[in-house]
Design an enzyme around this catalytic site. Structure first.
Site, PDB file in Angstrom:
ATOM      1  N   LYS A  35      66.930  90.776  44.060  1.00  0.00           N
ATOM      2  CA  LYS A  35      66.912  89.433  43.445  1.00  0.00           C
ATOM      3  C   LYS A  35      65.823  89.342  42.391  1.00  0.00           C
ATOM      4  O   LYS A  35      66.063  88.881  41.274  1.00  0.00           O
ATOM      5  CB  LYS A  35      66.660  88.370  44.532  1.00  0.00           C
ATOM      6  CG  LYS A  35      66.251  87.009  43.969  1.00  0.00           C
ATOM      7  CD  LYS A  35      66.005  85.984  45.052  1.00  0.00           C
ATOM      8  CE  LYS A  35      64.649  85.995  45.688  1.00  0.00           C
ATOM      9  NZ  LYS A  35      63.581  85.282  44.950  1.00  0.00           N
ATOM     10  N   ASN A  36      64.617  89.789  42.752  1.00  0.00           N
ATOM     11  CA  ASN A  36      63.480  89.570  41.853  1.00  0.00           C
ATOM     12  C   ASN A  36      63.439  90.540  40.679  1.00  0.00           C
ATOM     13  O   ASN A  36      62.637  90.368  39.760  1.00  0.00           O
ATOM     14  CB  ASN A  36      62.171  89.596  42.637  1.00  0.00           C
ATOM     15  CG  ASN A  36      62.043  88.365  43.526  1.00  0.00           C
ATOM     16  OD1 ASN A  36      62.793  87.400  43.357  1.00  0.00           O
ATOM     17  ND2 ASN A  36      61.105  88.383  44.465  1.00  0.00           N
ATOM     18  N   CYS A 130      55.949  74.267  44.591  1.00  0.00           N
ATOM     19  CA  CYS A 130      57.031  74.450  45.557  1.00  0.00           C
ATOM     20  C   CYS A 130      56.413  74.566  46.939  1.00  0.00           C
ATOM     21  O   CYS A 130      55.196  74.501  47.085  1.00  0.00           O
ATOM     22  CB  CYS A 130      57.921  75.631  45.203  1.00  0.00           C
ATOM     23  SG  CYS A 130      57.293  77.205  45.710  1.00  0.00           S
ATOM     24  N   ARG A 135      51.679  77.057  42.323  1.00  0.00           N
ATOM     25  CA  ARG A 135      52.339  77.977  41.397  1.00  0.00           C
ATOM     26  C   ARG A 135      52.333  77.503  39.937  1.00  0.00           C
ATOM     27  O   ARG A 135      53.392  77.271  39.346  1.00  0.00           O
ATOM     28  CB  ARG A 135      53.759  78.280  41.874  1.00  0.00           C
ATOM     29  CG  ARG A 135      53.774  78.807  43.295  1.00  0.00           C
ATOM     30  CD  ARG A 135      55.147  79.117  43.788  1.00  0.00           C
ATOM     31  NE  ARG A 135      55.664  80.387  43.292  1.00  0.00           N
ATOM     32  CZ  ARG A 135      56.856  80.887  43.621  1.00  0.00           C
ATOM     33  NH1 ARG A 135      57.637  80.223  44.426  1.00  0.00           N
ATOM     34  NH2 ARG A 135      57.258  82.039  43.144  1.00  0.00           N
ATOM     35  N   PRO A 136      51.140  77.392  39.346  1.00  0.00           N
ATOM     36  CA  PRO A 136      51.090  77.006  37.932  1.00  0.00           C
ATOM     37  C   PRO A 136      51.592  78.137  37.023  1.00  0.00           C
ATOM     38  O   PRO A 136      51.866  79.242  37.499  1.00  0.00           O
ATOM     39  CB  PRO A 136      49.601  76.749  37.694  1.00  0.00           C
ATOM     40  CG  PRO A 136      48.896  77.541  38.719  1.00  0.00           C
ATOM     41  CD  PRO A 136      49.816  77.644  39.911  1.00  0.00           C
ATOM     42  N   VAL A 137      51.699  77.857  35.715  1.00  0.00           N
ATOM     43  CA  VAL A 137      52.181  78.886  34.776  1.00  0.00           C
ATOM     44  C   VAL A 137      51.130  79.157  33.691  1.00  0.00           C
ATOM     45  O   VAL A 137      51.457  79.606  32.597  1.00  0.00           O
ATOM     46  CB  VAL A 137      53.539  78.486  34.136  1.00  0.00           C
ATOM     47  CG1 VAL A 137      54.659  78.571  35.144  1.00  0.00           C
ATOM     48  CG2 VAL A 137      53.481  77.108  33.496  1.00  0.00           C
ATOM     49  N   ASP A 319      55.985  88.772  50.370  1.00  0.00           N
ATOM     50  CA  ASP A 319      57.383  88.470  50.719  1.00  0.00           C
ATOM     51  C   ASP A 319      57.822  89.137  52.026  1.00  0.00           C
ATOM     52  O   ASP A 319      58.937  88.915  52.491  1.00  0.00           O
ATOM     53  CB  ASP A 319      58.320  88.899  49.581  1.00  0.00           C
ATOM     54  CG  ASP A 319      58.145  88.020  48.349  1.00  0.00           C
ATOM     55  OD1 ASP A 319      57.572  86.925  48.472  1.00  0.00           O
ATOM     56  OD2 ASP A 319      58.593  88.432  47.256  1.00  0.00           O
ATOM     57  N   ILE A 341      48.046  85.618  48.482  1.00  0.00           N
ATOM     58  CA  ILE A 341      48.797  85.368  47.239  1.00  0.00           C
ATOM     59  C   ILE A 341      49.167  83.894  47.085  1.00  0.00           C
ATOM     60  O   ILE A 341      48.977  83.303  46.020  1.00  0.00           O
ATOM     61  CB  ILE A 341      50.084  86.238  47.174  1.00  0.00           C
ATOM     62  CG1 ILE A 341      49.744  87.718  47.375  1.00  0.00           C
ATOM     63  CG2 ILE A 341      50.842  86.010  45.862  1.00  0.00           C
ATOM     64  CD1 ILE A 341      48.901  88.350  46.278  1.00  0.00           C
ATOM     65  N   ARG A 411      69.334  81.799  49.050  1.00  0.00           N
ATOM     66  CA  ARG A 411      68.766  82.050  47.724  1.00  0.00           C
ATOM     67  C   ARG A 411      68.460  83.530  47.535  1.00  0.00           C
ATOM     68  O   ARG A 411      68.445  84.014  46.416  1.00  0.00           O
ATOM     69  CB  ARG A 411      67.459  81.268  47.543  1.00  0.00           C
ATOM     70  CG  ARG A 411      67.653  79.783  47.496  1.00  0.00           C
ATOM     71  CD  ARG A 411      66.354  79.079  47.260  1.00  0.00           C
ATOM     72  NE  ARG A 411      65.833  79.464  45.954  1.00  0.00           N
ATOM     73  CZ  ARG A 411      64.844  78.860  45.339  1.00  0.00           C
ATOM     74  NH1 ARG A 411      64.270  77.822  45.902  1.00  0.00           N
ATOM     75  NH2 ARG A 411      64.429  79.266  44.170  1.00  0.00           N
TER      76      ARG A 411
HETATM   77  N1  EPU Z   1      49.675  82.054  39.469  1.00  0.00           N
HETATM   78  C1  EPU Z   1      48.827  81.240  38.741  1.00  0.00           C
HETATM   79  N2  EPU Z   1      49.106  81.058  37.424  1.00  0.00           N
HETATM   80  C2  EPU Z   1      50.173  81.632  36.806  1.00  0.00           C
HETATM   81  C3  EPU Z   1      51.028  82.443  37.554  1.00  0.00           C
HETATM   82  C4  EPU Z   1      50.756  82.643  38.902  1.00  0.00           C
HETATM   83  O1  EPU Z   1      47.849  80.714  39.256  1.00  0.00           O
HETATM   84  O2  EPU Z   1      50.363  81.421  35.593  1.00  0.00           O
HETATM   85  C5  EPU Z   1      49.399  82.246  40.908  1.00  0.00           C
HETATM   86  C6  EPU Z   1      50.519  81.623  41.764  1.00  0.00           C
HETATM   87  O3  EPU Z   1      50.294  80.252  41.976  1.00  0.00           O
HETATM   88  C7  EPU Z   1      50.455  82.450  43.025  1.00  0.00           C
HETATM   89  C8  EPU Z   1      50.005  83.826  42.532  1.00  0.00           C
HETATM   90  O4  EPU Z   1      49.449  83.618  41.216  1.00  0.00           O
HETATM   91  O5  EPU Z   1      49.491  81.922  43.898  1.00  0.00           O
HETATM   92  C9  EPU Z   1      51.117  84.839  42.444  1.00  0.00           C
HETATM   93  O6  EPU Z   1      52.136  84.385  41.583  1.00  0.00           O
HETATM   94  P1  EPU Z   1      53.061  85.372  40.734  1.00  0.00           P
HETATM   95  O7  EPU Z   1      53.148  84.827  39.352  1.00  0.00           O
HETATM   96  O8  EPU Z   1      52.609  86.774  40.915  1.00  0.00           O
HETATM   97  O9  EPU Z   1      54.444  85.186  41.471  1.00  0.00           O
HETATM   98  P2  EPU Z   1      55.821  84.676  40.871  1.00  0.00           P
HETATM   99  O10 EPU Z   1      56.149  85.455  39.649  1.00  0.00           O
HETATM  100  O11 EPU Z   1      55.835  83.206  40.803  1.00  0.00           O
HETATM  101  C10 EPU Z   1      57.168  86.490  42.186  1.00  0.00           C
HETATM  102  C11 EPU Z   1      58.362  86.497  43.097  1.00  0.00           C
HETATM  103  C12 EPU Z   1      57.977  85.877  44.430  1.00  0.00           C
HETATM  104  C13 EPU Z   1      56.843  86.710  45.031  1.00  0.00           C
HETATM  105  C14 EPU Z   1      55.655  86.751  44.052  1.00  0.00           C
HETATM  106  C15 EPU Z   1      54.513  87.613  44.517  1.00  0.00           C
HETATM  107  C16 EPU Z   1      60.210  86.334  41.561  1.00  0.00           C
HETATM  108  C17 EPU Z   1      61.334  85.546  41.012  1.00  0.00           C
HETATM  109  N3  EPU Z   1      59.451  85.743  42.479  1.00  0.00           N
HETATM  110  O12 EPU Z   1      56.807  85.124  42.023  1.00  0.00           O
HETATM  111  O13 EPU Z   1      59.117  85.969  45.251  1.00  0.00           O
HETATM  112  O14 EPU Z   1      56.426  86.143  46.242  1.00  0.00           O
HETATM  113  O15 EPU Z   1      56.113  87.260  42.780  1.00  0.00           O
HETATM  114  O16 EPU Z   1      54.929  88.903  44.760  1.00  0.00           O
HETATM  115  O17 EPU Z   1      60.027  87.489  41.202  1.00  0.00           O
HETATM  116  C18 EPU Z   1      60.515  85.396  47.058  1.00  0.00           C
HETATM  117  O18 EPU Z   1      61.342  86.215  46.630  1.00  0.00           O
HETATM  118  O19 EPU Z   1      60.611  84.865  48.194  1.00  0.00           O
HETATM  119  C19 EPU Z   1      59.371  85.022  46.223  1.00  0.00           C
HETATM  120  C20 EPU Z   1      58.681  83.920  46.409  1.00  0.00           C
END
Ligand code: EPU
Length: 435
Positions: A35-36, A130, A135-137, A319, A341, A411
């Site tokens: 999926k990811n 969520c 989970r900010p960007v 995960d 995480i 999902r």
């Molecule tokens: N974070 C920030 N700022 C950002 C981006 C991330 O503070 O701009 C923080 C997040 O809030 C979090 C941490 O960094 O606490 C990790 O976030 P990351 O961006 O690495 O994760 P993601 O891209 O949102 C993906 C997977 C998740 C998986 C995480 C960690 C996808 C679509 N989702 O999420 O998958 O847990 O990486 O490995 O690839 C799942 O499949 O159940 C799932 C949640």
């Protein structure tokens, strides 16, 4: 209307699982596409015009959400066979990803980098928090800004635009998976070289980079924390096969150990599960690999407790935290899991405790007191991996477990109940009234 909440005489119904535990698992289970990995690769089809053939795309709710988003942006999608899709990009008809789709799936934000690469402007709804964390960007935006975009946040949307994207050096303060993917996709057609330091190294990012390179992108350092992306003028789409889902594989491995299983798990890349494998080996689990197929040997009563900390790859994956917690509950001794995480990823604990586990949470640490006698109960999935942990506990539990709100599980796990049924589990999908 399978799997959607529906109303009848003011009662709300939603799909749930009813599981009768205690059945030994035996047989073969094939792991689906990741999926990811599939989500960013699908988003990547927005970058360049042409015809993409994607194989091993899992049938999942999140994938359908991504299809809708791509279609809204002007792409045409056709199913060629069970897990193979044609994506036709004849040019984007919009640069905007609306709130209604982004709010249902955070990974929708991954369209921002590709739209920017293609059109140099994009407007994407901010995803919001969520269940598992805020989970900010901010790291995604920092990357786009470094590439020369002007960013504006207004009315819940991020707007970015640039005359030209220009390669640069970017240090990620945290190796965010999504930010790395988004920045890579924005940078592939930028002018000059982009270097991402402290990039995330997850196998799904490697898959995305290999997909982009198969179209003519020039990414080096794939699989490391330093990615070098030399911008190119043009990308030419083709055929690509998505890697197997390491988290689904890990979930079936835990099921096998829990249920004294005699299971052969097919299409597993154990090199993507190294930390998970090493931790299970520390417990006393043995693995036999043969040509991408895997057998697991373990005796639950002889396994030893461990301490685990979730970390960015190649560390132990968040995960697979909830699933491991069920296993640690079932063995002798006291174990510990630290979640580093996500700030709120222990929501399965109270439900597992209702099923007989003895887990205490203090901040980001869970202490798991083993030798739980799981017994069936009515529980609720709060997110995807929490839901998976409840299915695992239900397989082991005495009596009937009812798992509500399995749309979370849908999902990310393709045909979970069919695969488990084939192994001998007693699990069925039913419409349950929402309480
Ligand atoms: N974070 C920030 N700022 C950002 C981006 C991330 O503070 O701009 C923080 C997040 O809030 C979090 C941490 O960094 O606490 C990790 O976030 P990351 O961006 O690495 O994760 P993601 O891209 O949102 C993906 C997977 C998740 C998986 C995480 C960690 C996808 C679509 N989702 O999420 O998958 O847990 O990486 O490995 O690839 C799942 O499949 O159940 C799932 C949640």
């Amino acid at each position: 209307m399978k799997n959607e909440i529906w109303k009848e005489n003011c009662h709300m119904y939603v799909d749930g699982f009813v599981v009768n535990g205690g059945k030994r698992l035996k047989g073969k289970a094939r792991i689906s596409g990741s999926k990811n990995a599939a989500l960013p690769i699908l988003a990547g089809t927005l970058i360049a015009k042409g015809e993409y053939i994607l194989e091993n795309v899992p049938e999942l709710k999140d994938i359908r959400t991504m299809f809708k988003l791509l279609e809204n942006l002007g792409l045409e999608i056709e199913k060629l066979d069970e897990n193979t899709y044609k994506v036709l990009n004849k040019g984007l008809k919009s640069s905007e990803a609306k709130y209604d789709l982004v709010k249902t799936m955070r990974a929708s934000f991954l369209v921002m980098g590709p739209i920017l690469a293609n059109l140099k402007n994009a407007k994407v709804s901010l995803p919001g928090g969520c269940a598992i964390g805020a989970r900010p960007v901010n790291y995604h935006l920092k990357g786009f800004e470094a590439l020369g975009c002007k960013i504006k946040i207004e009315h819940g949307y991020v707007e970015a635009e640039a005359d030209e994207l220009i390669g640069t050096g970017i240090y990620l303060d945290f190796p965010s998976v999504g930010a790395t993917e988004n920045i890579v996709m924005a940078a592939v057609k930028a002018k000059g070289k982009t270097v991402i330091e402290n990039a995330a190294q997850e196998p799904e990012i490697e898959d995305l980079c290999n997909f982009l390179n198969s179209m003519g992108a020039k990414i080096e350092g794939i699989g490391t924390s330093r990615l070098e992306i030399e911008g190119v003028e043009e990308l030419i789409p083709g055929r690509y096969r998505i890697i197997p889902d390491r988290i689904e594989a890990g979930t079936f491995i835990v099921a096998s150990v829990l249920m004294d299983g005699d299971i052969e798990i097919e299409d597993v890349k154990m090199e993507h599960l190294e930390s998970f494998k090493l931790k299970l080996e520390e417990m006393g689990v043995k693995f036999e690999e043969n040509n991408g197929n895997l057998k697991i040997k373990a005796k639950l009563s002889e396994l030893k407790p461990i301490k685990v900390k979730t970390m960015p790859y190649p560390g132990y994956p968040t995960d697979l935290q909830a699933q491991l917690m069920v296993l640690l509950s079932a063995i002798n001794g006291v174990s510990e899991i630290k979640e580093t995480i996500f700030e709120n990823r222990f929501m399965h604990v109270s439900e597992l405790n209702r099923m007989g586990a003895n887990i205490e949470v203090d901040g980001n640490t869970a202490v798991i007191n083993g030798k739980a006698e799981f017994s069936g109960a009515e529980v609720m999935a709060s997110d995807l991996r929490a839901g998976a942990s409840m299915v695992l506990a239900a397989l082991l539990a005495q009596g009937e477990t009812i798992i509500n709100r399995i749309y979370h599980i849908d999902r990310g796990y393709e045909k979970l109940e069919d695969k488990l049924k084939k192994l001998g589990a007693d699990i069925k999908r039913e419409k349950l009234e929402v309480v």
